[in-house]
Each structure stands twice: as C-alpha cells, then as structure tokens.
Design a protein around this motif. Structure first.
Motif, PDB file in Angstrom:
ATOM      1  N   SER A 235      47.251  43.750  36.615  1.00  0.00           N
ATOM      2  CA  SER A 235      47.512  44.757  35.590  1.00  0.00           C
ATOM      3  C   SER A 235      48.152  44.039  34.415  1.00  0.00           C
ATOM      4  N   ILE A 236      47.723  44.380  33.219  1.00  0.00           N
ATOM      5  CA  ILE A 236      48.219  43.682  32.038  1.00  0.00           C
ATOM      6  C   ILE A 236      48.481  44.680  30.921  1.00  0.00           C
TER       7      ILE A 236
ATOM      8  N   LEU B  83      55.464  36.990  31.749  1.00  0.00           N
ATOM      9  CA  LEU B  83      55.624  37.432  30.356  1.00  0.00           C
ATOM     10  C   LEU B  83      55.002  36.353  29.474  1.00  0.00           C
ATOM     11  N   ILE B  84      54.224  36.781  28.497  1.00  0.00           N
ATOM     12  CA  ILE B  84      53.568  35.844  27.578  1.00  0.00           C
ATOM     13  C   ILE B  84      54.166  36.019  26.189  1.00  0.00           C
TER      14      ILE B  84
ATOM     15  N   ARG C 219      52.572  41.428  29.075  1.00  0.00           N
ATOM     16  CA  ARG C 219      53.094  41.237  30.433  1.00  0.00           C
ATOM     17  C   ARG C 219      51.940  41.434  31.396  1.00  0.00           C
ATOM     18  N   CYS C 220      52.042  40.773  32.535  1.00  0.00           N
ATOM     19  CA  CYS C 220      50.965  40.830  33.509  1.00  0.00           C
ATOM     20  C   CYS C 220      51.536  40.709  34.910  1.00  0.00           C
ATOM     21  N   SER C 221      50.982  41.437  35.854  1.00  0.00           N
ATOM     22  CA  SER C 221      51.326  41.245  37.266  1.00  0.00           C
ATOM     23  C   SER C 221      50.023  41.110  38.042  1.00  0.00           C
ATOM     24  N   MET C 222      50.072  40.292  39.063  1.00  0.00           N
ATOM     25  CA  MET C 222      48.862  40.026  39.833  1.00  0.00           C
ATOM     26  C   MET C 222      49.169  39.903  41.323  1.00  0.00           C
ATOM     27  N   THR C 223      48.176  40.274  42.129  1.00  0.00           N
ATOM     28  CA  THR C 223      48.231  40.028  43.565  1.00  0.00           C
ATOM     29  C   THR C 223      47.169  38.996  43.913  1.00  0.00           C
ATOM     30  N   TYR C 224      47.564  38.014  44.676  1.00  0.00           N
ATOM     31  CA  TYR C 224      46.638  37.002  45.176  1.00  0.00           C
ATOM     32  C   TYR C 224      46.507  37.148  46.685  1.00  0.00           C
ATOM     33  N   SER C 225      45.301  36.971  47.158  1.00  0.00           N
ATOM     34  CA  SER C 225      45.049  36.928  48.594  1.00  0.00           C
ATOM     35  C   SER C 225      45.022  35.462  49.015  1.00  0.00           C
TER      36      SER C 225
ATOM     37  N   ARG D 171      63.845  46.973  32.430  1.00  0.00           N
ATOM     38  CA  ARG D 171      64.006  46.380  31.103  1.00  0.00           C
ATOM     39  C   ARG D 171      62.913  46.904  30.173  1.00  0.00           C
ATOM     40  N   VAL D 172      63.297  47.176  28.951  1.00  0.00           N
ATOM     41  CA  VAL D 172      62.350  47.652  27.940  1.00  0.00           C
ATOM     42  C   VAL D 172      61.740  46.430  27.275  1.00  0.00           C
ATOM     43  N   LEU D 173      60.410  46.312  27.327  1.00  0.00           N
ATOM     44  CA  LEU D 173      59.723  45.137  26.794  1.00  0.00           C
ATOM     45  C   LEU D 173      59.191  45.373  25.394  1.00  0.00           C
ATOM     46  N   LYS D 174      58.885  46.618  25.100  1.00  0.00           N
ATOM     47  CA  LYS D 174      58.408  46.971  23.761  1.00  0.00           C
ATOM     48  C   LYS D 174      58.846  48.389  23.433  1.00  0.00           C
TER      49      LYS D 174
END
Lengths: 139, 139, 139, 139
Positions: B85-86, B117-118, B129-135, C103-106
C-alpha cells in the motif's frame, strides 16, 4: 455514462504526454463496463526467472486506472494518484503480455476511485489486483 | 538484531541478480534502526513537469524493503512481495534523488512486514509512504 | 507546529460527539512527535482465544488518526476517512489494553495522511500498523 | 468449484463461534460467483448524522471475506486477516442495511485474497470497497 475519450484518443494522449511509457503500455478497449490496458512485455519488465516485475504491474495498473478516469472526464493531465493498494497473487506467465481490466467505482468532484484485475493474456486467473485513488484538480 | 548482509553485500547482490535496476537504485546504509536506499533519478523516472513517477517511487520502496528484509535473513532470492500500500503525499523536487528510509516491523517464518518513508534528498517532509508484505520461502 | 486541541479537549470532544465509543477509546497524550490513544479492552472487543478483534484495532487506529488530525486543525466534525490500509502482524496479548502511536505525515488543504503503530501495553513489538487518508471539508 | 459450507452452515458457525457479532452480521447467499453478507444496522453502528461508521463497514467486509474463504475450505477457525485495504467512497444511506458482495481471487495453500464491494440495500453505487489477505493455518 458518457465516454469522453475513446481508445484512440487515449492512446494518442499517451503517445504525446507519456512518450517514455507509450511503447510499452496501450489501451485495448474502453466501454461502459470498464477499460482494458495492455503491457507489452519486454526484457526491461522482467525479474530473474522471466516473470514480470511488481513495479511493472503497478505501472500497468496505474496507467489503466488513469486512462479509465480520463475516458470519463477527458484529458486532465494533472490528475495524480494519491493512494494505491496492490496484491500480487500469482506469478505471471513468462513471456506473455499482461492485461489490466479496470472499473471506475467512484467519480467525485475531487477524488476518483477505481480498481483493476491483472492477468496474463489467455489465462483467467488474476495475477494481481489493485485499487487506486486519484485526486482530480479543480477546473 | 543481527545484520546478515551489510550495505556492500546488498549492493553486490543487486548488481548480480537485478542488473536492470542496479544502476538506478542502491543501498546507502544498513543499521539496527533500518535501511536507507537511493533512487538515482534520471530521465526514465520522470513524468511531465519533471517529477519522479509513481511507479518509480513504488519500485524504490519495493527495493528498499526487499533489501531491508535480506539484511536480516540473508540472500533469499525468492522472497516475493504479496501486498503493498502506498500513499503519494507531495510532489518530489525536480531533478533531485529520492531516499527511502525503511524499517522492518515483523520478521516471521513465512511473512515479513516493513514500511518506508520516501523523501527528496535534502528535504524532511516525506513525498510518499509505503508498507509491504513479503512472503519468505521455506528453507 | 501548533497544537489546536490538547488531550483534554480531544477527550471532551469524543465524549460529546462519539458517546458510543468514548468509553472504550481515549487519548493518552498529544505532542509535536504525535498522538497516543488507548483502547480499554473489554469483552466486546474479543475474538475466540481472548485476543482483540481486527475491527477493534481498525477502530482504534481510525480514532487515533482522527484525533491526531484534529489536534492540528481543531474540532472539524466532518473530516472523513477516505482510505485505509492495515497490517495485522502479531496476536495482541489477551486481556491487555492496546496503545496506538500515531504520526501525521501530511496535512494538506484537502487531504491528510497519517499512520499508526499499535502495540499491547507493556510490549514493544507492534501488533498492527495502519495508514489512513482523511478528507478535510472546506471551511 | 466446490462449496464446502453453504449459507446455513456459515450462519450456524458464526452463531456458535462469534456470538458477539452474529446478531448484527449474517450470510445472505453463497454461490460460485461469490458470497453476500448483510450488516443489520442498529444504533451501535452509527456515527453522528446517522450513517454507518467506518469500523462497522470494515467489520462487515472482514466477516464477509472470512465466510467466503470458509465457504471454500470449510470451518477453519484459525484463519486470520493479515492485511486489508479499504476505500470509503460514499455516505451510506441512513437507517438502511449494508450488503457486502465478496469474491475470492486467490485460494492458496498459505494465503487467500478476496475483495468486497459494500452498498446500501436497494442502491447500486458502492459505499466502500475492501480487499483482504487471510493467512490459512497448516492442516
């Protein structure tokens, strides 16, 4: 539902405004039920093992959803993705193009939401699903 | 926490196994607090207006998170992203490299979860911001 | 950064506008670094096995992020969640309250983005992470 | 495709294993094309203004997707949500039940992925979309 841009208008828009990607991605069809876009797979999209990379699938979904929104509202160059979620479910078939089937779920004044299923051409089972929100600039 | 692969080991791994992207992306630092990766921005990553494209930011997050997981478990080539998700929050600064700061939140036997965080180099406010799941494949 | 609503103001706002949930959720602290909210766990939040349900954790993240945004912009009752992504990473400890650190990012004119880590009180490892986008109504 | 649990079997399973929620949620239909679940809206699900809360919609999607997976693999009590993404697109109609239409996109040995569209009963336009990944325990 009105179609503001058809397939040819969308492909011409991509060729003019997104020359870096227009060779790899193209709109296949546009209709009331949704839009289909193709990733013409080449070496640059592959990962070890010959399957299409995750970022290439993300790019396909992004382009398909962008075009699906433009097909409804016309050539708004400044619509931007604000959030996206993607699930990678199966390995794409090596050396086969990918197709994204996209439907617009909401077309608001400020935000649009759409989702897409991606599959290897000729196979039914989806390799990925993606949903995205686009922010539409005020006219 | 043990570091199974350090910065140089990760960059060597990328150069060997991901030659298509190794020129654009590299690991800057690895430590107990997380991993930092860089996107060396060039023409191919840009969209009209000169900002980095969404798919390029997705690819940066994907690579940073992959390397952060490998830094903990060693060179497992078959770990794959299962979901991501990004959120795209701001326009990256034109012509400036992007840095992804990544932390591993869970390192299970089967699934790993991390976020990133980018931001544009030299600026504090995150562009995405991005979160990921890896298998993780069984050994 | 200005704090527009502090802890007591936020808890009073919840008690008045969200009486259904105000008994279960409360703001613990508000500061420049973020906001912490608590879920006072009771029977209604549990699943078989005694752990807190996913929807209860989602509700905690939603409330924490909502309050974190209000702490910055004041009591805007009509801010609404437009999208959310959540990863459930570990089983919460049975019978222990949950804390969400947010946390608030934007904080834009139209959209706000924030994320939260949730953990069982007294334990460091997060049980869930969540990110959300809120739409902020025009003044 | 085999149906391992039909509508009545799923509702009996919910009544026995999830007594806290079984009064509010029920399975309406199960078929090869997917599963439909209902949220019987009452005061406890509402937010100021009379619309159903986001967490209640999340809970409906979670339950619908859980049941859709069980309808295919049988009563596996320990399947757990590992990640979810949800978009809230429209305000639900006040005082009207919500229906979630759910389809299973992947049913792997370890992970299952499904998505759901939620709408107010009697209206076509979706109020929310949700996708979720479930982890399936080894037999």
């Amino acid at each position: 539902m009105t179609i503001a841009m058809d397939r040819d208008a969308l492909n011409a828009f991509l060729a003019r405004d997104f020359p870096q990607v227009a060779g790899s991605y193209r709109v296949e069809s546009v209709g009331p039920e949704g839009l289909v876009a193709r990733l013409v797979v080449d070496e640059g999209h592959l990962r070890p093992g010959g399957t299409v990379s995750g970022p290439s699938m993300f790019a396909l979904a992004d382009l398909a959803i962008y075009c699906a929104i433009l097909s409804r509202i016309g050539p708004v160059g400044l619509a931007v993705t604000t959030s996206a979620s993607i699930d990678f479910m199966r390995k794409p078939v090596a050396g086969v193009d990918l197709l994204a089937e996209c439907r617009v779920l909401k077309l608001g004044r400020v935000l649009a939401v759409a989702d897409a299923l991606i599959h290897s051409e000729g196979l039914d089972e989806p390799v990925a699903r993606c949903s995205m929100t686009y922010s539409i600039p005020p006219k």
